[in-house]
Design an enzyme around this catalytic site. Structure first.
Site, short mmCIF file in Angstrom:
data_model
loop_
_atom_site.label_atom_id
_atom_site.label_comp_id
_atom_site.label_asym_id
_atom_site.label_seq_id
_atom_site.Cartn_x
_atom_site.Cartn_y
_atom_site.Cartn_z
CG ASN A 1 17.40 51.11 52.25
OD1 ASN A 1 17.89 52.20 52.55
ND2 ASN A 1 17.96 50.32 51.34
CE LYS A 2 15.21 55.07 47.13
NZ LYS A 2 14.31 56.24 47.05
NE ARG B 1 20.51 59.84 46.97
CZ ARG B 1 21.50 59.05 47.36
NH1 ARG B 1 22.74 59.45 47.29
NH2 ARG B 1 21.26 57.85 47.87
N GLY B 2 19.59 60.79 50.43
CA GLY B 2 20.28 59.91 51.37
C GLY B 2 20.02 60.43 52.78
CB ALA B 3 18.73 58.80 55.84
NE ARG C 1 13.02 62.33 49.41
CZ ARG C 1 13.96 61.43 49.07
NH1 ARG C 1 15.24 61.75 49.16
NH2 ARG C 1 13.61 60.23 48.67
CG ASP D 1 16.07 56.12 53.44
OD1 ASP D 1 16.27 55.04 52.84
OD2 ASP D 1 16.50 57.23 53.04
C1 LIG Z 1 22.72 56.23 53.90
S1 LIG Z 1 21.05 56.50 53.67
C2 LIG Z 1 20.86 56.00 52.02
C3 LIG Z 1 19.46 55.64 51.66
O1 LIG Z 1 18.75 56.79 51.16
C4 LIG Z 1 18.30 56.47 49.86
O2 LIG Z 1 17.06 57.04 49.55
P1 LIG Z 1 16.98 58.40 48.66
O3 LIG Z 1 18.05 58.30 47.63
O4 LIG Z 1 15.57 58.37 48.09
O5 LIG Z 1 17.20 59.53 49.62
C5 LIG Z 1 18.22 54.96 49.83
O6 LIG Z 1 17.09 54.48 50.54
C6 LIG Z 1 19.49 54.63 50.55
O7 LIG Z 1 19.60 53.33 51.03
#
Ligand SMILES: CSC[C@H]1O[C@H](OP(=O)(O)O)[C@H](O)[C@@H]1O
Length: 373
Positions: A253-254, A52-54, A89, A243
């Site tokens: 973002n989250k 996960r993570g963009a 997603r 994101d």
């Molecule tokens: C460097 S992008 C990180 C960003 O992605 C995370 O979301 P997820 O864990 O649901 O993919 C979160 O928003 C982070 O800030």
């Protein structure tokens, strides 16, 4: 980054050319490395947040296309794979960016040339991410250094971050954490307030884990403590990831990021967003109205995962039977609450003109693609 002194990335190809990932669902308690091969493997890994993570979602999707081209490089397979992976997603723009980029490279090629070209481009996307994040670190270091200079000798720069925008959210370095790692390497004292980040606790499980591994002083806090700490002058700087950031600087973002930005504004705390350029969506302006917000399973709220006394990773229910969770996974922080964007090209104001000036080439390219150029 390093885990117990051994260099790691979040995704890589092994000596046999097979794609491997760290399955982040089991961190911080277990380091599980798993192979991804079929496009269903890749879709599951993204949808169920093994990765996960963009930026990492984008890199993973790129490798998913490449592995599919090795199986079936037909036009139909290329289109189907785009659809299957894009559906995993909806919020992080890097997913669509990477899939469009792979389609741009592969579609003109004869099917027989596509697999090799796909792995070349996927490898490039991974390496580009590492370099982008390294530069974000250098540009964010200047900011931290400036704040450190204004503090009493030796006093740490107190940085608050939300969720995990660290190296596990990218191929390496991270975005929000890269300036922190660069500050540590420069000998600048830092301390990080790590938002646990309900409901999936990416801060508690991932950010705390990576900062621990890197020896970065930090404190885990509940999401609701950030405003209090800012009111009491304990936070010098907020750095978060993103994101999807719009052409005028609205930041998705989250969930909970928006509330941090409001508290930062109310307490005159600088609020910065670490923004790699592939995370800019030049096709949208108004983030609040245009960015699709992922709604995840309410069970992520009603249940929590952890390690029990016997060392087993287990999930427990924390709310009554029959109570449903409502689980929007992201929120949008309007540009006017963003002090600045820490990008690989420098620090940019969160407004359309500044972003167009710094990234005019990318904005024009995106508009050309949009109009079939
Ligand atoms: C460097 S992008 C990180 C960003 O992605 C995370 O979301 P997820 O864990 O649901 O993919 C979160 O928003 C982070 O800030």
């Amino acid at each position: 980054m390093k885990i117990d002194g051994k260099p790691f990335r979040s995704i890589w190809r092994d000596d046999a050319g097979e794609v491997r990932i760290i399955d982040q669902r089991w961190l911080p308690h277990e380091l599980r490395i798993v192979p991804l091969d079929s496009r269903e493997d890749f879709a599951t890994a993204i949808r169920d947040m093994w990765v996960r993570g963009a930026p990492l979602i984008g890199a993973t999707a790129a490798y998913g296309v490449a592995c599919q081209m090795r199986r079936d490089a037909s036009d139909a397979a290329l289109s189907e794979t785009w659809e299957i992976l894009h559906a995993t997603r909806p919020t992080a723009i890097n997913l669509r960016w990477a899939l469009d980029e792979m389609d741009r490279v592969l579609r003109p090629l004869p099917p027989g040339d596509r697999a090799a070209a796909a792995f070349r481009r996927a490898d490039e996307i991974a390496e580009e991410d590492v370099e982008i994040n390294r530069r974000i670190g250098e540009n964010g270091l200047a900011l931290i250094r400036e704040i450190a200079a204004a503090k009493p000798d030796g006093a740490p720069v107190n940085i608050l971050t939300h969720c995990n925008a660290g190296w596990p959210a990218t191929v390496d370095w991270g975005t929000a954490t890269s300036p922190i790692y660069h500050a540590m390497e420069a000998g600048i004292a830092v301390h990080v307030f790590v938002d646990e980040t309900r409901p999936r606790n990416q801060g508690a499980q991932l950010t705390a884990w990576e900062l621990n591994s890197a020896g970065v002083p930090h404190s885990l806090i509940v999401d609701n403590a950030g405003g209090h700490l800012m009111q009491h002058g304990e936070v010098d700087l907020v750095i978060v990831g993103t994101d999807r950031t719009t052409a005028r600087g609205d930041v998705c973002n989250k969930i909970g990021t928006y509330l941090k930005a409001l508290a930062a504004k109310a307490n005159d705390v600088p609020f910065y967003v670490a923004l790699p350029s592939p995370t800019i969506d030049w096709t949208v302006t108004d983030g609040l109205r245009e960015i699709p917000i992922e709604e995840r399973d309410g069970a992520e709220i009603t249940h929590v995962q952890g390690r029990d006394d016997q060392g087993r990773i287990t999930t427990v229910q924390i709310s009554p039977d029959g109570t449903e969770g409502r689980n929007p996974a992201f929120d949008v922080t309007p540009a006017e609450l963003v002090t600045g964007l820490i990008t690989e090209r420098g620090i940019c104001s969160a407004n359309a003109d500044a972003m167009a000036q710094m990234f005019g080439d990318l904005k024009n390219a995106a508009q050309d693609r949009r109009h079939g150029g």
